[in-house]
Design an enzyme around this catalytic site. Structure first.
Site, PDB file in Angstrom:
ATOM      1  N   ASP A 105      -8.004  -5.204  -0.253  1.00 45.81           N
ATOM      2  CA  ASP A 105      -8.499  -6.029  -1.355  1.00 45.81           C
ATOM      3  C   ASP A 105      -8.141  -7.499  -1.225  1.00 45.81           C
ATOM      4  OD1 ASP A 105      -9.770  -3.980  -2.787  1.00 45.81           O
ATOM      5  OD2 ASP A 105      -7.843  -3.270  -3.532  1.00 45.81           O
ATOM      6  N   HIS A 159       0.847  -1.187   0.000  1.00 43.29           N
ATOM      7  CA  HIS A 159       0.000   0.000   0.000  1.00 43.29           C
ATOM      8  C   HIS A 159       0.881   1.233   0.000  1.00 43.29           C
ATOM      9  CE1 HIS A 159      -3.145   2.843   1.051  1.00 43.29           C
ATOM     10  NE2 HIS A 159      -3.974   1.928   0.602  1.00 43.29           N
TER      11      HIS A 159
HETATM   12  N1  CMC Z   1       4.345  -7.526  -4.906  1.00 42.67           N
HETATM   13  C1  CMC Z   1       5.698  -7.487  -5.024  1.00 42.67           C
HETATM   14  N2  CMC Z   1       6.445  -6.377  -4.825  1.00 42.67           N
HETATM   15  C2  CMC Z   1       5.797  -5.261  -4.473  1.00 42.67           C
HETATM   16  C3  CMC Z   1       4.393  -5.216  -4.325  1.00 42.67           C
HETATM   17  C4  CMC Z   1       3.674  -6.408  -4.552  1.00 42.67           C
HETATM   18  N3  CMC Z   1       2.324  -6.420  -4.429  1.00 42.67           N
HETATM   19  N4  CMC Z   1       4.019  -3.970  -3.974  1.00 42.67           N
HETATM   20  C5  CMC Z   1       5.155  -3.248  -3.907  1.00 42.67           C
HETATM   21  N5  CMC Z   1       6.229  -4.019  -4.193  1.00 42.67           N
HETATM   22  C6  CMC Z   1       7.649  -3.610  -4.158  1.00 42.67           C
HETATM   23  C7  CMC Z   1       8.022  -2.771  -5.359  1.00 42.67           C
HETATM   24  O1  CMC Z   1       8.512  -3.561  -6.423  1.00 42.67           O
HETATM   25  C8  CMC Z   1       9.096  -1.885  -4.762  1.00 42.67           C
HETATM   26  O2  CMC Z   1      10.268  -2.640  -4.639  1.00 42.67           O
HETATM   27  P1  CMC Z   1      11.725  -1.926  -4.807  1.00 42.67           P
HETATM   28  O3  CMC Z   1      11.814  -0.930  -3.679  1.00 42.67           O
HETATM   29  O4  CMC Z   1      12.704  -3.045  -4.698  1.00 42.67           O
HETATM   30  O5  CMC Z   1      11.721  -1.268  -6.152  1.00 42.67           O
HETATM   31  C9  CMC Z   1       8.596  -1.608  -3.344  1.00 42.67           C
HETATM   32  O6  CMC Z   1       7.801  -2.770  -3.018  1.00 42.67           O
HETATM   33  C10 CMC Z   1       7.754  -0.359  -3.196  1.00 42.67           C
HETATM   34  O7  CMC Z   1       6.678  -0.450  -4.124  1.00 42.67           O
HETATM   35  P2  CMC Z   1       6.116   0.778  -4.952  1.00 42.67           P
HETATM   36  O8  CMC Z   1       5.498   0.274  -6.203  1.00 42.67           O
HETATM   37  O9  CMC Z   1       7.164   1.844  -5.067  1.00 42.67           O
HETATM   38  O10 CMC Z   1       5.013   1.307  -3.934  1.00 42.67           O
HETATM   39  P3  CMC Z   1       3.809   2.221  -4.310  1.00 42.67           P
HETATM   40  O11 CMC Z   1       3.460   2.940  -3.071  1.00 42.67           O
HETATM   41  O12 CMC Z   1       4.134   3.039  -5.514  1.00 42.67           O
HETATM   42  O13 CMC Z   1       2.664   1.196  -4.738  1.00 42.67           O
HETATM   43  C11 CMC Z   1       0.829  -0.313  -4.646  1.00 42.67           C
HETATM   44  C12 CMC Z   1       1.628   0.770  -3.915  1.00 42.67           C
HETATM   45  C13 CMC Z   1      -0.438  -0.605  -3.870  1.00 42.67           C
HETATM   46  C14 CMC Z   1       0.429   0.196  -6.050  1.00 42.67           C
HETATM   47  C15 CMC Z   1       1.709  -1.589  -4.776  1.00 42.67           C
HETATM   48  O14 CMC Z   1       2.049  -2.059  -3.491  1.00 42.67           O
HETATM   49  C16 CMC Z   1       1.039  -2.689  -5.587  1.00 42.67           C
HETATM   50  O15 CMC Z   1       1.168  -2.693  -6.814  1.00 42.67           O
HETATM   51  N6  CMC Z   1       0.303  -3.641  -4.925  1.00 42.67           N
HETATM   52  C17 CMC Z   1      -0.442  -4.655  -5.644  1.00 42.67           C
HETATM   53  C18 CMC Z   1      -1.774  -4.086  -6.134  1.00 42.67           C
HETATM   54  C19 CMC Z   1      -2.765  -3.888  -5.016  1.00 42.67           C
HETATM   55  O16 CMC Z   1      -2.998  -4.764  -4.188  1.00 42.67           O
HETATM   56  N7  CMC Z   1      -3.426  -2.713  -5.025  1.00 42.67           N
HETATM   57  C20 CMC Z   1      -4.478  -2.379  -4.044  1.00 42.67           C
HETATM   58  C21 CMC Z   1      -4.053  -1.290  -3.112  1.00 42.67           C
HETATM   59  S1  CMC Z   1      -5.129  -1.133  -1.680  1.00 42.67           S
HETATM   60  C22 CMC Z   1      -6.657  -0.598  -2.250  1.00 42.67           C
HETATM   61  C23 CMC Z   1      -6.645   0.609  -3.086  1.00 42.67           C
HETATM   62  O17 CMC Z   1      -5.939   1.578  -2.817  1.00 42.67           O
HETATM   63  O18 CMC Z   1      -7.395   0.608  -4.037  1.00 42.67           O
END
Ligand code: CMC
Length: 428
Positions: A364, A307
């Site tokens: 989710d 998140h």
């Molecule tokens: N699986 C594997 N690696 C992950 C995941 C994941 N689900 N989420 C984040 N990471 C890693 C990412 O690769 C990065 O690694 P590094 O620092 O080595 O490059 C690190 O964790 C930080 O991730 P980020 O993408 O920079 O974080 P963000 O704040 O931009 O993204 C997120 C947040 C929710 C988009 C992401 O965690 C994600 O894609 N999760 C899966 C999709 C999901 O479940 N979304 C629902 C969110 S909750 C409800 C809502 O808001 O709608």
């Protein structure tokens, strides 16, 4: 003395005011930065950028705290009705008896959608994704209610538009589902609760009396409350930015529905179940999925994990996980996918990669499992999220409008070609 932040640029010192929120959150106000220094800030994804000062939702990601207008999410999910929470988010306080009665009555009186809208549904292909239909239908409401387009924002027009939208979204959502599966649509029944009415339109058929199951009604009420607002997330920011151009509420919320659809946001609930189904179908060890999620050359992510704001736990996920166990038990549903979800959570929570990055199950991860148990098809999951999020979108749009916030318009740093002389086709 008020706090300030000092910045040195090209040897010159500048001072910027510091804003302190009611929960002691701090922000450096750089709204005059470009005017005084010529510089802008760079923050892709707005990870450190506050877009507004809001009095609606408080979120402490480090400690897993979520409150709507000061009320703990745990209390609201346990004790309130969704319609009370909608009133709270939109109007600022919990309603008293008269206010609740007036609001519920008004919302109930507007549940029917214009008959002409049925023809829009007829034009969609069978099996059309309900989120695509929903965002189109919400946008088209503005054409039936032109007073919503009044940019002067008369308070009566706004209230009428708000009540209409809350009333009609469940009707449109249920119609989208009925169209998707090719079943006849149901008219709303105004003696039912907000959630009960949605259930009747979703699962009722003209030939039979539909009986509301209180277990399902209560579970949906809780899920809607848990999704009702989440401060400046992707879809809410979209609603505010679209609304900042003085676009009407229907168009702004339609844009929010579209933003929510993506699998990194609300679409994750559908993606989680599809992932768990794939794990089950393949039968390969869970560790291989975890390894794929960690592999930077593989685009696969563990859906329902991580998140932007919660780096410790998502309080909504905790409530939903418990509710999933209860609802499945009460309904006597034995879903093997729930077991896979629990095992996957266990493996991921003990894996250094996920621990180091603060990646925990989000709202989710378990919500789809309850939706399945309640008989909601997978491609309706994000629609359920939209139904819950609606009061948040409306409250945030209303706040932005009342505060007369400026049009949302970020800047950029241009990195393209510099000035080039045009050459005729023959010379290229
Ligand atoms: N699986 C594997 N690696 C992950 C995941 C994941 N689900 N989420 C984040 N990471 C890693 C990412 O690769 C990065 O690694 P590094 O620092 O080595 O490059 C690190 O964790 C930080 O991730 P980020 O993408 O920079 O974080 P963000 O704040 O931009 O993204 C997120 C947040 C929710 C988009 C992401 O965690 C994600 O894609 N999760 C899966 C999709 C999901 O479940 N979304 C629902 C969110 S909750 C409800 C809502 O808001 O709608």
């Amino acid at each position: 003395m008020s706090e300030t932040a000092r910045m040195i640029l090209d040897g010159q010192e500048y001072e910027f005011p510091v804003i302190t929120g009611s929960e002691n959150e701090k922000a450096i106000d750089i709204s005059k930065l470009r005017g005084s220094t010529g510089y802008i800030t760079m923050d892709p994804g707005f990870k450190n950028t506050g877009s507004t000062q809001s009095g609606i939702t408080y979120l402490d990601g480090e400690n897993g705290v979520l409150r709507y207008r000061g009320y703990a999410i745990e209390d609201l999910a346990e004790k309130a009705s969704f319609i009370e929470v909608a009133y709270l988010l939109i109007y600022g306080d919990l309603p008293n008896k008269e206010q609740l009665e007036y609001f519920s009555d008004s919302v109930t009186r507007h549940t029917i959608v214009h008959e002409n809208m049925k023809r829009f549904f007829d034009a969609f292909p069978l099996g059309a994704h309900p989120m695509g239909m929903l965002s189109s239908m919400v946008a088209s409401l503005s054409t039936f209610y032109p007073e919503s387009q009044n940019p002067n924002r008369d308070i009566t027009d706004i209230d009428l538009t708000i009540h209409r939208l809350i009333a009609k979204l469940p009707t449109l959502a249920a119609q989208a589902y009925k169209h998707n599966v090719g079943l006849p649509t149901m008219y709303p029944k105004n003696n039912l609760s907000y959630v009960g009415n949605f259930m009747h339109m979703m699962w009722g058929v003209p030939a039979e009396d539909y009986e509301i199951d209180p277990i399902v009604e209560s579970a949906l009420n809780k899920l809607f409350i848990l999704h009702a607002d989440h401060e400046q997330n992707c879809s809410t920011s979209t609603v505010r930015v679209v609304g900042s151009s003085q676009a009407n509420l229907y168009s702004s919320v339609s844009a929010g529905v579209s933003a929510l659809w993506g699998p990194l946001h609300g679409g994750a609930n559908q993606a989680v179940i599809e992932m768990l189904e794939a794990i089950r179908a393949e039968g390969s060890p869970l560790q291989s999925w975890i390894d794929r999620a960690k592999d930077k050359t593989d685009s696969f992510r563990l859906m329902g994990f991580g998140h932007r704001v919660y780096k410790n736990f998502d309080p909504r996920a905790r409530i939903i996980k418990k509710a999933a166990d209860e609802v499945l038990g009460q309904l006597g549903v034995n879903d093997p996918v729930l077991e896979i979800a629990k095992q996957l959570e266990e493996v991921a929570l003990n894996d250094e990669y996920f621990v180091q990055r603060g990646l925990y199950p989000n709202v989710d991860f378990y919500s789809g499992i309850i939706y399945r148990a309640l008989g909601i098809p997978t491609d309706m999951f994000t629609v359920m999220f939209a139904l819950g999020r609606l009061p948040g979108w409306i409250g945030q749009w209303k706040e932005m409008t009342e505060n007369r916030e400026p049009i949302g318009r970020p800047r950029q740093v241009y990195v393209g070609a510099t000035n080039r002389a045009f050459t005729g086709l023959d010379a290229r």
